[in-house]
Design a protein around this motif. Structure first.
Motif, PDB file in Angstrom:
ATOM      1  N   ARG A  99       1.108  -6.463   3.345  1.00 15.11           N
ATOM      2  CA  ARG A  99      -0.106  -7.392   2.784  1.00 15.11           C
ATOM      3  C   ARG A  99       0.438  -8.743   2.872  1.00 15.11           C
TER       4      ARG A  99
ATOM      5  N   ASP B 124      -3.949   4.512   2.575  1.00 13.79           N
ATOM      6  CA  ASP B 124      -2.717   3.689   2.275  1.00 13.79           C
ATOM      7  C   ASP B 124      -1.789   3.828   3.431  1.00 13.79           C
TER       8      ASP B 124
ATOM      9  N   THR C 225      -9.534  -0.779  -1.399  1.00 17.62           N
ATOM     10  CA  THR C 225      -9.890  -0.046  -2.375  1.00 17.62           C
ATOM     11  C   THR C 225     -10.300  -0.610  -3.677  1.00 17.62           C
TER      12      THR C 225
ATOM     13  N   ASP D 128      -5.830  -1.971   2.435  1.00 18.12           N
ATOM     14  CA  ASP D 128      -7.214  -1.405   2.415  1.00 18.12           C
ATOM     15  C   ASP D 128      -8.053  -1.953   1.353  1.00 18.12           C
TER      16      ASP D 128
ATOM     17  N   ASP E 192       0.778  -1.331  -0.139  1.00 18.64           N
ATOM     18  CA  ASP E 192      -0.038   0.115   0.106  1.00 18.64           C
ATOM     19  C   ASP E 192       0.936   1.285   0.093  1.00 18.64           C
TER      20      ASP E 192
HETATM   21 MG   LIG Z   1      -4.101   0.672  -0.577  1.00 15.50          MG
END
Ligand SMILES: [Mg+2]
Ligand SMILES: Nc1ncnc2c1ncn2[C@@H]1O[C@H](COP(=O)(O)OP(=O)(O)O)[C@@H](O)[C@H]1O
Ligand SMILES: Cc1ncc(C[n+]2csc(CCOP(=O)(O)OP(=O)(O)O)c2C)c(N)n1
Length: 320
Positions: free
Chosen positions: A148, A75, A212, A210, A31
């Protein structure tokens, strides 16, 4: 001849990530990037939006400014970092009313104020349409930074708030349905800054990003980055507001597509050691929903007792 429209955003970004040989703590692919300074990391992330192709119909200039800041801060939050501030670069046309510019920057400022961050700088130029590009910075202890990758078999997976909200907001706008709650999350999402810091501080969280590009995409990202860790999600446990369900019904939208694949929302999805459940429930207050666990050898969602594959797709620029 291949065009961007046939190749799509994801393949283009993968090409960039593959060809980068980063010497900083974390290069492209997560991110945000991270630069190590002592035992801390400065995280930095950039998101650009154009009024014409990116802003939802009905957004005010204030909303556009808020949105541009919020998506950047999202982010930073996804890394578990405390926000520092944002650089804002603008393309505008010379015949734009000055009040529009002021409203846009008021949105950026108020979003920054709301999370204790500030405007650090930027650039202002004449250009086609209205383009606003942000670069947000944050700081986090290197050891606590959330990526992640890092999920382990047996971990639980959670989200910080309702899913499908922005998508339903988008359909509500298109169909002229009055749904103020979900329109707010489409136009002026509130970055999950506090929650991101709670997650990284807890010591229980193993991966985070996130949402998104949609919940299914995010889960597949965490799975891929964590290496051979897969998730089983329970449809019944995904938080969906009554307003969202109502708009899905009234617009005859596909429920799974809306909730799993549409994207444009800014909750955090994270994995954690089950030992941390009570701690996180308390520390996150109402913003904590367990939706599944890391098990099995494919990413699936249980719905009415049957597994449905969670496809590795979501919102994709040039294609969606
Ligand atoms: Mg992101
Ligand atoms: N044009 C680019 N140049 C370098 N890195 C990029 C570019 N576009 C995207 N990236 C990187 O690819 C990763 C994925 O991007 P993106 O899907 O936009 O992330 P996010 O959804 O968190 O904003 C990020 O680490 C981002 O910094
Ligand atoms: C035509 C249209 N569909 C949907 C949306 C809602 N929407 C806004 S951003 C977004 C997806 C993700 O945005 P992006 O800027 O790619 O976020 P990033 O992954 O870079 O953080 C969606 C679905 C929109 N604005 N316009």
């Amino acid at each position: 001849m291949a065009t961007l429209g046939t190749v799509g955003e994801k393949a283009l970004v993968n090409e960039i990530v593959k060809n980068s040989h980063s010497r900083v703590a974390l290069g492209p692919g997560d991110d945000a990037a991270a630069i190590k300074i002592g035992d801390k990391c400065i995280v930095v992330s950039s998101d650009i939006m154009s009024k014409k192709t990116h802003a939802s119909e009905g957004m005010s200039y204030y909303d556009i400014g808020w949105f541009a800041a919020a998506v950047n801060y999202s982010d930073v939050a996804a890394m578990g970092a405390a926000p520092i501030g944002i650089l804002v670069s603008l393309f505008m046309e010379r015949d734009l009313e000055v009040s529009c510019f002021r409203e846009m920057m008021r949105g950026v400022r108020e979003c920054s104020d709301a999370i204790g961050a500030e405007i650090l700088g930027g650039d202002t130029k004449e250009g086609a349409g209205i383009v606003i590009s942000g670069t947000a910075l944050g700081i986090v202890d290197e050891k606590k930074m959330l990526k992640r990758g890092g999920a382990k078999p047996g971990d639980l997976i959670g989200v910080t708030g309702p899913i499908g909200t922005a998508a339903a907001g988008f359909f509500a706008v298109q169909s002229n349905i009055d749904a103020p709650g979900i329109k707010k999350s489409l136009f002026t999402p509130f970055p999950r800054t506090k929650e991101g810091c709670v997650l990284s501080d807890s010591g229980y969280v193993t991966a985070c990003m996130d949402v998104t590009d949609g919940l299914a995409y995010s889960i597949n990202e965490i799975s891929r980055h964590s290496g051979n860790v897969y998730f089983e999600i329970d449809w019944e446990k995904i938080p969906i507001t009554e307003e969202t369900k109502d708009v899905i019904r009234r617009t005859n939208s596909d429920e799974l597509e809306t909730v799993l694949y549409f994207g444009g929302e800014y909750e955090l999805v994270f994995t954690f050691d089950p030992l941390g459940e009570e701690y996180l429930r308390k520390a996150l207050g109402g913003n904590f929903y367990i939706i599944g666990e890391a098990k099995g050898n494919d990413n699936v969602m249980m719905k009415s007792g049957k597994p449905v594959k969670l496809e590795y797709r979501g919102w994709e620029h040039f294609k969606s």
